[in-house]
Design an enzyme around this catalytic site. Sequence first.
Site, PDB file in Angstrom:
ATOM      1  N   HIS A  62     -18.224   8.057 -18.331  1.00  0.00           N
ATOM      2  CA  HIS A  62     -17.958   8.955 -19.451  1.00  0.00           C
ATOM      3  C   HIS A  62     -17.104   8.253 -20.495  1.00  0.00           C
ATOM      4  CE1 HIS A  62     -14.348   9.487 -17.021  1.00  0.00           C
ATOM      5  NE2 HIS A  62     -13.793  10.309 -17.893  1.00  0.00           N
ATOM      6  N   ASP A  66     -10.116   5.298 -20.524  1.00  0.00           N
ATOM      7  CA  ASP A  66      -9.767   4.584 -19.289  1.00  0.00           C
ATOM      8  C   ASP A  66     -11.003   4.167 -18.484  1.00  0.00           C
ATOM      9  OD1 ASP A  66     -10.022   7.396 -18.903  1.00  0.00           O
ATOM     10  OD2 ASP A  66      -8.976   7.305 -16.982  1.00  0.00           O
ATOM     11  N   HIS A 142     -16.325  17.597 -15.770  1.00  0.00           N
ATOM     12  CA  HIS A 142     -15.104  17.047 -16.359  1.00  0.00           C
ATOM     13  C   HIS A 142     -14.936  17.646 -17.753  1.00  0.00           C
ATOM     14  CE1 HIS A 142     -11.858  14.267 -16.530  1.00  0.00           C
ATOM     15  NE2 HIS A 142     -12.414  13.375 -17.302  1.00  0.00           N
ATOM     16  N   ASP A 212     -14.253  10.893 -12.758  1.00  0.00           N
ATOM     17  CA  ASP A 212     -13.482  12.071 -13.120  1.00  0.00           C
ATOM     18  C   ASP A 212     -14.255  13.389 -12.985  1.00  0.00           C
ATOM     19  OD1 ASP A 212     -12.079   9.847 -13.783  1.00  0.00           O
ATOM     20  OD2 ASP A 212     -11.411  10.564 -15.742  1.00  0.00           O
ATOM     21  N   HIS A 270      -8.115   6.414  -9.065  1.00  0.00           N
ATOM     22  CA  HIS A 270      -7.830   7.097 -10.332  1.00  0.00           C
ATOM     23  C   HIS A 270      -6.459   7.784 -10.244  1.00  0.00           C
ATOM     24  CE1 HIS A 270      -8.635   9.798 -13.856  1.00  0.00           C
ATOM     25  NE2 HIS A 270      -9.289   8.741 -14.264  1.00  0.00           N
TER      26      HIS A 270
HETATM   27 ZN   LIG Z   1     -10.242   8.789 -16.161  1.00  0.00          ZN
HETATM   28 ZN   LIG Z   2     -11.848  11.377 -17.852  1.00  0.00          ZN
END
Ligand SMILES: [Zn+2]
Ligand SMILES: [Zn+2]
Length: 304
Positions: A62, A66, A142, A212, A270
């Site tokens: 995505h 990060d 997410h 995520d 994460h």
């Molecule tokens: Zn992330």
């Molecule tokens: Zn994210």
Amino acid sequence: MKFEVTILGSSSATPIYNRNPTSQALNVNDRLYLIDCGEGTQQQMLRFDIKPSRIDHIFISHLHGDHYLGLVGLLSSMHLNGRKKELKLFGPGHLLEIINLQLKYSETTLQYPIEFTVTNTDKAEVIVDNEDVTVETIPLDHRIACTGFLFREKKRQRKLLKDKLEELQVPVQYYTSLKKGKDYIAEGGTVYKNDTLTIDSEQPKAYAYCSDTIFNPQYFQQINNVNLLYHEATFLHNMLDRAGETFHTTALQAAQIAAQTQAKKLLIGHFSARYKNLDELLDEAKSVFPATELAIEGKTFVIA
Ligand SMILES: [Zn+2]
Ligand SMILES: [Zn+2]
């Protein structure tokens, strides 16, 4: 056949405590599949001897920084290092727009072609199918469109029982058909059943990468029974409210998912910047799912 994943980045949001934003290099039969490419990924690749020339596939889950801010740098280095072969890139539609804009204003034309495939979060899709693996997207839940990736090894050919073949003096030219499961007929007409000369190859393994996401049973069915489940575990469970607001998972929830989907092993990562020491996250997950490990950078996990 090699099927193992090396952790290059394990931090959520920002680099901190020597931890880098998310990236992983999956080695399948000596071909590398890069999963996410946070800032610092190139440095981590140098550190852990991951060769960019061996990467032909890059998957971006995505568009939170990060998970992809290292990508244009990597693409640019590949160009400067003379790459000519095609690169297959998978990710949300706007990713290509971002890359093209950066290339446009640096007046760069890459020397190699990029074949871009848009991932979508509406349904799981097979996006790679080659001789080694299939890769499916895993629609996640997410704050912005996000998919995980499910890697499944292809079933290998049967393994030859070399001693037996030598004993019977089976000519080498029959080996290919034996590996495919055919019987061997000797010159005199004697038939040797395939299963007396070969054994079945190992069961294919599966690796699920769930970046995520909030805890949402919608994707549990798809990741059932994997050999290794990587799942984000940004917070401890006492931060459940915060996990809900930011669409993330707690270590306890990640372990519940591993248990519920009957994963063989769980890898959590994460990690939030609030945890300098990761022991509590590991202990929390292990209390529900003992076969849990931390996604420590530089560590390689064999998918078995
Ligand atoms: Zn992330
Ligand atoms: Zn994210």
